[in-house]
Design a protein around this motif. Structure first.
Motif, PDB file in Angstrom:
ATOM      1  N   THR A  65     -16.219  56.762 -30.462  1.00  0.00           N
ATOM      2  CA  THR A  65     -15.625  55.437 -30.465  1.00  0.00           C
ATOM      3  C   THR A  65     -16.048  54.653 -31.703  1.00  0.00           C
ATOM      4  O   THR A  65     -16.830  55.120 -32.522  1.00  0.00           O
ATOM      5  N   ARG A  95     -15.143  53.977 -21.722  1.00  0.00           N
ATOM      6  CA  ARG A  95     -14.729  53.771 -23.115  1.00  0.00           C
ATOM      7  C   ARG A  95     -13.995  54.998 -23.614  1.00  0.00           C
ATOM      8  O   ARG A  95     -14.069  56.087 -23.032  1.00  0.00           O
ATOM      9  N   THR A 138     -10.736  56.197 -26.872  1.00  0.00           N
ATOM     10  CA  THR A 138      -9.770  55.812 -27.898  1.00  0.00           C
ATOM     11  C   THR A 138      -8.365  56.179 -27.423  1.00  0.00           C
ATOM     12  O   THR A 138      -8.193  57.059 -26.572  1.00  0.00           O
ATOM     13  N   VAL A 183      -3.171  48.144 -32.278  1.00  0.00           N
ATOM     14  CA  VAL A 183      -3.146  46.840 -31.611  1.00  0.00           C
ATOM     15  C   VAL A 183      -3.202  45.761 -32.685  1.00  0.00           C
ATOM     16  O   VAL A 183      -3.760  45.969 -33.759  1.00  0.00           O
ATOM     17  N   GLU A 218     -11.671  40.733 -26.484  1.00  0.00           N
ATOM     18  CA  GLU A 218     -12.101  41.037 -25.126  1.00  0.00           C
ATOM     19  C   GLU A 218     -11.371  40.122 -24.160  1.00  0.00           C
ATOM     20  O   GLU A 218     -11.102  38.955 -24.480  1.00  0.00           O
ATOM     21  N   VAL A 265     -10.680  45.749 -26.807  1.00  0.00           N
ATOM     22  CA  VAL A 265     -10.027  46.665 -27.739  1.00  0.00           C
ATOM     23  C   VAL A 265     -10.453  46.309 -29.156  1.00  0.00           C
ATOM     24  O   VAL A 265     -10.669  45.145 -29.488  1.00  0.00           O
ATOM     25  N   THR A 266     -10.580  47.345 -29.994  1.00  0.00           N
ATOM     26  CA  THR A 266     -10.931  47.170 -31.398  1.00  0.00           C
ATOM     27  C   THR A 266     -10.161  48.184 -32.220  1.00  0.00           C
ATOM     28  O   THR A 266     -10.214  49.389 -31.916  1.00  0.00           O
ATOM     29  N   THR A 271      -6.982  53.095 -31.628  1.00  0.00           N
ATOM     30  CA  THR A 271      -7.665  51.917 -31.102  1.00  0.00           C
ATOM     31  C   THR A 271      -8.804  52.341 -30.195  1.00  0.00           C
ATOM     32  O   THR A 271      -8.645  53.228 -29.347  1.00  0.00           O
ATOM     33  N   ASN A 272      -9.942  51.705 -30.390  1.00  0.00           N
ATOM     34  CA  ASN A 272     -11.095  51.876 -29.523  1.00  0.00           C
ATOM     35  C   ASN A 272     -10.974  50.915 -28.344  1.00  0.00           C
ATOM     36  O   ASN A 272     -10.623  49.746 -28.531  1.00  0.00           O
ATOM     37  N   TRP A 273     -11.231  51.379 -27.142  1.00  0.00           N
ATOM     38  CA  TRP A 273     -11.170  50.513 -25.974  1.00  0.00           C
ATOM     39  C   TRP A 273     -12.421  50.698 -25.120  1.00  0.00           C
ATOM     40  O   TRP A 273     -13.084  51.731 -25.185  1.00  0.00           O
ATOM     41  N   LEU A 319      -2.862  45.374 -23.153  1.00  0.00           N
ATOM     42  CA  LEU A 319      -3.741  46.180 -22.310  1.00  0.00           C
ATOM     43  C   LEU A 319      -2.981  47.203 -21.452  1.00  0.00           C
ATOM     44  O   LEU A 319      -3.429  48.341 -21.330  1.00  0.00           O
ATOM     45  N   VAL A 332      -2.349  50.145 -23.652  1.00  0.00           N
ATOM     46  CA  VAL A 332      -3.580  50.907 -23.893  1.00  0.00           C
ATOM     47  C   VAL A 332      -3.891  51.790 -22.691  1.00  0.00           C
ATOM     48  O   VAL A 332      -4.161  52.998 -22.827  1.00  0.00           O
TER      49      VAL A 332
END
Length: 353
Positions: A42, A169, A171, A176, A181, A191-192, A199-201, A232, A235
Protein backbone atom coordinates in the motif's frame (compact mmCIF):
# COMPACT_ATOMS: atom_id res chain seq x y z
CA UNK A 1 33.71 6.71 14.62
CA UNK A 2 33.50 3.62 12.42
CA UNK A 3 32.57 0.06 13.22
CA UNK A 4 30.36 -2.86 12.25
CA UNK A 5 26.60 -3.13 12.59
CA UNK A 6 24.11 -5.96 12.32
CA UNK A 7 20.67 -4.70 11.31
CA UNK A 8 17.82 -7.10 12.10
CA UNK A 9 15.01 -6.42 9.66
CA UNK A 10 15.06 -5.26 6.06
CA UNK A 11 12.00 -3.03 6.11
CA UNK A 12 11.94 0.74 5.75
CA UNK A 13 13.90 1.47 8.93
CA UNK A 14 16.42 -1.32 8.46
CA UNK A 15 17.30 -0.48 4.86
CA UNK A 16 17.38 3.23 5.70
CA UNK A 17 19.83 2.86 8.59
CA UNK A 18 21.99 0.57 6.46
CA UNK A 19 22.29 3.37 3.91
CA UNK A 20 23.15 5.92 6.58
CA UNK A 21 25.79 3.79 8.28
CA UNK A 22 27.46 2.80 5.01
CA UNK A 23 27.72 6.48 4.07
CA UNK A 24 29.40 7.03 7.45
CA UNK A 25 32.01 4.37 6.71
CA UNK A 26 30.53 1.54 8.75
CA UNK A 27 30.40 -2.12 7.73
CA UNK A 28 26.76 -3.24 7.68
CA UNK A 29 24.91 -6.53 7.30
CA UNK A 30 21.10 -6.58 7.14
CA UNK A 31 19.32 -9.78 8.15
CA UNK A 32 15.86 -10.05 6.58
CA UNK A 33 13.62 -13.06 7.14
CA UNK A 34 11.66 -12.78 3.87
CA UNK A 35 13.05 -14.13 0.63
CA UNK A 36 13.17 -10.78 -1.18
CA UNK A 37 11.66 -7.36 -1.55
CA UNK A 38 7.85 -7.24 -1.76
CA UNK A 39 6.25 -6.76 -5.15
CA UNK A 40 3.03 -5.27 -3.84
CA UNK A 41 2.06 -2.99 -0.99
CA UNK A 42 0.00 0.00 0.00
CA UNK A 43 0.91 3.67 -0.24
CA UNK A 44 2.92 5.82 2.15
CA UNK A 45 2.85 9.57 2.62
CA UNK A 46 6.42 10.80 3.11
CA UNK A 47 6.28 14.12 4.97
CA UNK A 48 8.89 16.88 4.62
CA UNK A 49 10.80 15.92 7.78
CA UNK A 50 11.14 12.37 6.48
CA UNK A 51 12.20 13.63 3.05
CA UNK A 52 14.96 15.59 4.76
CA UNK A 53 15.98 12.39 6.56
CA UNK A 54 16.17 10.66 3.17
CA UNK A 55 18.44 13.49 2.01
CA UNK A 56 20.80 12.72 4.91
CA UNK A 57 20.69 9.06 3.90
CA UNK A 58 21.60 9.92 0.31
CA UNK A 59 18.37 8.95 -1.45
CA UNK A 60 16.16 12.02 -1.07
CA UNK A 61 16.32 13.15 -4.71
CA UNK A 62 15.38 9.67 -5.96
CA UNK A 63 12.45 9.50 -3.53
CA UNK A 64 11.13 12.85 -4.73
CA UNK A 65 11.51 11.79 -8.35
CA UNK A 66 9.69 8.48 -7.91
CA UNK A 67 6.99 9.83 -5.62
CA UNK A 68 4.06 11.98 -6.56
CA UNK A 69 2.80 15.09 -4.84
CA UNK A 70 -0.02 14.51 -2.40
CA UNK A 71 -3.09 16.43 -3.57
CA UNK A 72 -5.47 18.36 -1.38
CA UNK A 73 -7.66 16.20 0.79
CA UNK A 74 -10.69 16.39 3.03
CA UNK A 75 -12.26 14.69 6.00
CA UNK A 76 -15.93 14.04 5.26
CA UNK A 77 -19.08 12.61 6.73
CA UNK A 78 -20.74 9.60 5.06
CA UNK A 79 -23.05 11.90 3.08
CA UNK A 80 -20.02 13.68 1.59
CA UNK A 81 -20.26 16.91 3.58
CA UNK A 82 -16.87 18.27 4.61
CA UNK A 83 -15.68 18.21 8.22
CA UNK A 84 -12.25 19.73 7.55
CA UNK A 85 -9.75 20.07 4.72
CA UNK A 86 -6.08 19.22 4.30
CA UNK A 87 -4.46 21.94 2.19
CA UNK A 88 -1.38 20.61 0.35
CA UNK A 89 -0.21 24.13 -0.51
CA UNK A 90 -0.36 25.10 3.14
CA UNK A 91 1.97 22.20 3.98
CA UNK A 92 4.39 23.41 1.31
CA UNK A 93 4.31 26.93 2.75
CA UNK A 94 4.85 25.72 6.29
CA UNK A 95 7.58 23.18 5.63
CA UNK A 96 9.23 24.25 2.39
CA UNK A 97 7.89 21.31 0.39
CA UNK A 98 4.92 19.01 0.28
CA UNK A 99 4.21 15.37 1.01
CA UNK A 100 5.36 12.81 -1.56
CA UNK A 101 3.35 9.63 -2.06
CA UNK A 102 5.28 6.40 -2.63
CA UNK A 103 4.17 2.81 -2.42
CA UNK A 104 5.99 0.68 0.12
CA UNK A 105 7.62 -1.44 -2.63
CA UNK A 106 8.92 1.68 -4.38
CA UNK A 107 10.40 3.07 -1.16
CA UNK A 108 11.98 -0.25 -0.22
CA UNK A 109 13.29 -0.62 -3.76
CA UNK A 110 15.06 2.71 -3.87
CA UNK A 111 16.58 2.12 -0.42
CA UNK A 112 17.80 -1.34 -1.48
CA UNK A 113 19.20 -0.09 -4.79
CA UNK A 114 21.52 2.27 -2.95
CA UNK A 115 23.12 -0.59 -0.98
CA UNK A 116 26.10 -2.61 -2.25
CA UNK A 117 25.28 -6.14 -3.39
CA UNK A 118 25.32 -8.59 -0.51
CA UNK A 119 24.51 -6.04 2.19
CA UNK A 120 21.05 -7.59 2.70
CA UNK A 121 20.86 -11.29 3.50
CA UNK A 122 17.37 -12.37 2.50
CA UNK A 123 15.86 -15.49 4.02
CA UNK A 124 17.95 -14.90 7.16
CA UNK A 125 15.63 -14.81 10.17
CA UNK A 126 17.19 -13.81 13.49
CA UNK A 127 15.23 -15.34 16.35
CA UNK A 128 18.03 -14.87 18.89
CA UNK A 129 19.59 -11.40 18.58
CA UNK A 130 22.06 -12.27 21.33
CA UNK A 131 23.79 -14.61 18.90
CA UNK A 132 24.95 -11.56 16.91
CA UNK A 133 26.23 -9.55 19.86
CA UNK A 134 29.83 -10.79 19.83
CA UNK A 135 30.31 -10.33 16.09
CA UNK A 136 29.29 -6.66 15.72
CA UNK A 137 29.89 -3.35 17.46
CA UNK A 138 26.18 -2.49 17.29
CA UNK A 139 23.03 -4.60 16.86
CA UNK A 140 20.11 -2.59 15.45
CA UNK A 141 16.62 -3.96 16.02
CA UNK A 142 14.54 -2.80 13.07
CA UNK A 143 12.38 -5.92 13.18
CA UNK A 144 8.93 -4.41 13.46
CA UNK A 145 6.05 -4.30 15.86
CA UNK A 146 6.64 -7.85 17.15
CA UNK A 147 10.37 -7.29 17.48
CA UNK A 148 12.51 -10.22 18.67
CA UNK A 149 15.22 -7.68 19.54
CA UNK A 150 12.86 -5.76 21.83
CA UNK A 151 11.75 -9.01 23.46
CA UNK A 152 15.39 -9.93 24.11
CA UNK A 153 15.97 -6.52 25.69
CA UNK A 154 12.82 -6.22 27.81
CA UNK A 155 11.06 -9.62 27.72
CA UNK A 156 7.31 -8.92 28.08
CA UNK A 157 7.46 -5.88 30.38
CA UNK A 158 6.22 -3.44 27.70
CA UNK A 159 3.49 -5.27 25.77
CA UNK A 160 1.54 -4.36 22.69
CA UNK A 161 -1.86 -2.85 23.40
CA UNK A 162 -5.00 -3.30 21.35
CA UNK A 163 -6.15 0.06 19.98
CA UNK A 164 -9.84 -0.87 19.90
CA UNK A 165 -10.13 -1.07 16.11
CA UNK A 166 -9.67 -3.67 13.44
CA UNK A 167 -8.52 -2.51 10.00
CA UNK A 168 -8.53 -3.51 6.35
CA UNK A 169 -6.38 -2.11 3.53
CA UNK A 170 -5.39 -2.69 -0.05
CA UNK A 171 -5.24 -1.12 -3.50
CA UNK A 172 -7.71 -0.91 -6.38
CA UNK A 173 -7.20 -0.19 -10.11
CA UNK A 174 -8.94 3.18 -10.03
CA UNK A 175 -8.10 6.89 -10.09
CA UNK A 176 -9.75 9.01 -7.40
CA UNK A 177 -9.94 12.81 -7.63
CA UNK A 178 -8.49 13.50 -4.17
CA UNK A 179 -7.21 11.91 -1.00
CA UNK A 180 -9.36 11.89 2.08
CA UNK A 181 -11.01 10.12 4.98
CA UNK A 182 -14.69 9.67 5.70
CA UNK A 183 -15.74 9.33 9.32
CA UNK A 184 -18.95 7.68 10.43
CA UNK A 185 -20.00 6.43 13.85
CA UNK A 186 -17.22 4.17 15.08
CA UNK A 187 -15.78 3.58 11.63
CA UNK A 188 -13.88 5.34 8.87
CA UNK A 189 -12.76 4.79 5.28
CA UNK A 190 -9.80 6.46 3.57
CA UNK A 191 -8.42 6.70 0.04
CA UNK A 192 -5.08 8.00 -1.24
CA UNK A 193 -3.84 8.15 -4.84
CA UNK A 194 -0.84 5.83 -5.08
CA UNK A 195 0.14 5.84 -8.76
CA UNK A 196 -1.60 6.55 -12.06
CA UNK A 197 -4.56 4.20 -12.17
CA UNK A 198 -3.98 2.89 -8.62
CA UNK A 199 -5.60 4.00 -5.37
CA UNK A 200 -4.66 2.98 -1.86
CA UNK A 201 -7.63 2.40 0.45
CA UNK A 202 -8.09 1.54 4.12
CA UNK A 203 -10.94 1.06 6.55
CA UNK A 204 -11.15 0.87 10.34
CA UNK A 205 -14.02 -0.25 12.56
CA UNK A 206 -14.30 -0.13 16.35
CA UNK A 207 -14.63 -3.77 17.42
CA UNK A 208 -13.49 -6.26 20.08
CA UNK A 209 -10.03 -7.71 19.62
CA UNK A 210 -10.08 -10.69 17.28
CA UNK A 211 -13.36 -9.67 15.62
CA UNK A 212 -14.05 -11.32 12.28
CA UNK A 213 -17.27 -10.42 10.41
CA UNK A 214 -19.39 -13.57 10.00
CA UNK A 215 -20.28 -12.79 6.38
CA UNK A 216 -16.65 -12.31 5.37
CA UNK A 217 -14.43 -9.25 5.09
CA UNK A 218 -15.47 -7.92 1.71
CA UNK A 219 -19.19 -8.40 2.26
CA UNK A 220 -18.93 -6.61 5.59
CA UNK A 221 -16.98 -3.69 4.10
CA UNK A 222 -19.61 -3.25 1.41
CA UNK A 223 -22.38 -3.41 4.02
CA UNK A 224 -20.73 -0.84 6.29
CA UNK A 225 -19.49 1.59 3.63
CA UNK A 226 -21.35 0.81 0.39
CA UNK A 227 -23.93 3.58 0.77
CA UNK A 228 -21.36 6.28 1.64
CA UNK A 229 -20.53 9.09 -0.77
CA UNK A 230 -18.70 8.72 -4.09
CA UNK A 231 -16.15 7.44 -4.96
CA UNK A 232 -16.27 4.94 -2.08
CA UNK A 233 -18.82 2.58 -3.70
CA UNK A 234 -16.62 2.42 -6.82
CA UNK A 235 -13.57 1.64 -4.67
CA UNK A 236 -15.43 -1.11 -2.84
CA UNK A 237 -16.66 -2.59 -6.12
CA UNK A 238 -13.07 -3.00 -7.35
CA UNK A 239 -11.53 -4.63 -4.27
CA UNK A 240 -9.94 -7.97 -5.08
CA UNK A 241 -10.45 -10.29 -2.10
CA UNK A 242 -7.06 -11.89 -2.78
CA UNK A 243 -5.28 -8.60 -2.10
CA UNK A 244 -7.32 -7.55 0.93
CA UNK A 245 -5.35 -7.33 4.20
CA UNK A 246 -7.08 -7.46 7.59
CA UNK A 247 -5.49 -7.04 11.01
CA UNK A 248 -6.22 -5.73 14.46
CA UNK A 249 -4.48 -2.45 15.26
CA UNK A 250 -1.97 -2.44 18.12
CA UNK A 251 0.47 0.05 19.55
CA UNK A 252 3.47 -0.37 21.82
CA UNK A 253 3.60 0.57 25.49
CA UNK A 254 6.18 3.37 25.87
CA UNK A 255 9.68 2.05 26.49
CA UNK A 256 11.99 3.61 29.12
CA UNK A 257 14.89 3.53 26.64
CA UNK A 258 15.58 2.45 23.08
CA UNK A 259 19.05 1.23 24.05
CA UNK A 260 20.53 -1.60 26.08
CA UNK A 261 24.28 -2.07 25.91
CA UNK A 262 25.19 -2.27 22.23
CA UNK A 263 21.61 -3.03 21.19
CA UNK A 264 19.38 -0.27 19.84
CA UNK A 265 15.81 -0.15 18.51
CA UNK A 266 14.28 1.95 15.76
CA UNK A 267 11.00 2.22 13.86
CA UNK A 268 8.08 0.04 14.95
CA UNK A 269 10.38 -2.06 17.12
CA UNK A 270 10.90 1.03 19.29
CA UNK A 271 7.61 2.93 19.06
CA UNK A 272 4.92 1.11 17.06
CA UNK A 273 2.01 3.53 16.79
CA UNK A 274 -1.49 3.45 15.37
CA UNK A 275 -1.65 4.49 11.69
CA UNK A 276 -3.94 7.45 12.31
CA UNK A 277 -1.32 10.11 11.50
CA UNK A 278 0.37 8.14 8.72
CA UNK A 279 3.72 8.63 10.46
CA UNK A 280 5.07 5.10 10.98
CA UNK A 281 7.40 4.98 7.98
CA UNK A 282 8.32 8.67 8.37
CA UNK A 283 9.43 8.21 11.95
CA UNK A 284 11.46 5.13 11.03
CA UNK A 285 13.32 7.16 8.38
CA UNK A 286 14.03 9.96 10.84
CA UNK A 287 15.23 7.37 13.39
CA UNK A 288 17.59 5.90 10.80
CA UNK A 289 19.12 9.27 9.96
CA UNK A 290 19.49 10.21 13.63
CA UNK A 291 21.13 6.90 14.56
CA UNK A 292 23.50 7.08 11.59
CA UNK A 293 24.47 10.63 12.46
CA UNK A 294 25.07 9.74 16.11
CA UNK A 295 27.23 6.71 15.31
CA UNK A 296 29.24 8.73 12.78
CA UNK A 297 29.89 11.68 15.10
CA UNK A 298 30.32 10.23 18.59
CA UNK A 299 33.69 8.98 19.91
CA UNK A 300 32.29 5.66 21.11
CA UNK A 301 29.21 3.45 20.80
CA UNK A 302 27.71 4.09 24.28
CA UNK A 303 27.73 7.86 23.86
CA UNK A 304 26.36 7.55 20.30
CA UNK A 305 23.45 5.37 21.39
CA UNK A 306 22.72 7.61 24.36
CA UNK A 307 22.62 10.59 22.02
CA UNK A 308 20.23 8.79 19.66
CA UNK A 309 17.96 7.78 22.54
CA UNK A 310 17.90 11.33 23.83
CA UNK A 311 17.09 12.79 20.42
CA UNK A 312 14.43 10.33 19.29
CA UNK A 313 12.61 8.73 22.23
CA UNK A 314 10.70 11.83 23.33
CA UNK A 315 9.49 12.97 19.89
CA UNK A 316 8.47 9.48 18.75
CA UNK A 317 6.58 8.70 21.95
CA UNK A 318 4.77 12.04 21.72
CA UNK A 319 3.85 11.27 18.11
CA UNK A 320 2.58 7.83 19.15
CA UNK A 321 0.45 9.39 21.89
CA UNK A 322 -1.09 11.88 19.45
CA UNK A 323 -1.81 9.06 16.98
CA UNK A 324 -3.51 7.04 19.72
CA UNK A 325 -5.72 10.01 20.63
CA UNK A 326 -6.64 10.46 16.97
CA UNK A 327 -7.52 6.80 16.78
CA UNK A 328 -9.81 7.08 19.77
CA UNK A 329 -11.66 9.95 18.07
CA UNK A 330 -12.43 7.62 15.16
CA UNK A 331 -14.13 5.20 17.55
CA UNK A 332 -16.70 7.77 18.70
CA UNK A 333 -20.30 6.65 18.14
CA UNK A 334 -22.08 9.47 19.98
CA UNK A 335 -21.60 13.24 20.07
CA UNK A 336 -20.08 13.21 16.58
CA UNK A 337 -20.57 16.95 16.33
CA UNK A 338 -18.10 17.41 19.19
CA UNK A 339 -15.76 14.95 17.48
CA UNK A 340 -15.96 16.88 14.20
CA UNK A 341 -15.14 20.12 16.01
CA UNK A 342 -12.09 18.45 17.55
CA UNK A 343 -10.96 17.31 14.09
CA UNK A 344 -11.27 20.81 12.68
CA UNK A 345 -9.32 22.22 15.60
CA UNK A 346 -6.56 19.63 15.21
CA UNK A 347 -6.12 20.38 11.50
CA UNK A 348 -6.20 24.14 12.16
CA UNK A 349 -2.92 23.82 14.07
CA UNK A 350 -1.39 22.09 11.06
CA UNK A 351 -0.30 18.48 10.53
CA UNK A 352 3.11 17.15 11.58
CA UNK A 353 5.87 18.03 9.10
Amino acid sequence: MRGSAAVIGGGVGGLAVANGLLRAGWTVTVFERSGGLPGTGTGLGIWPSALRALDRLGVGPVARERGRAQPDGAMRRPDGSVIATLDAERIRRQHGEGVRLLSRPVLLGLLAEALPAGTVRFGAAVDDPAALADGYDVVVGADGIRSATRAAMFRDRYPLRYAGVTAWRGTVPLDVPAAGETWGRGRKFGVTPQAPGVTNWYAAVAAPQGFRPPEGDLAALRRWFGDWHDPLPAVLARIDPAGLLHHDVHFLSPLPTYVRGRWVLLGDAAHAMTPDLGQGACQALIDAAALSDALAAAPDVPSALARYDGVRRGPTQRMAAIAARAGRLAQVRRFVGVRDAALRLALAFGPPG
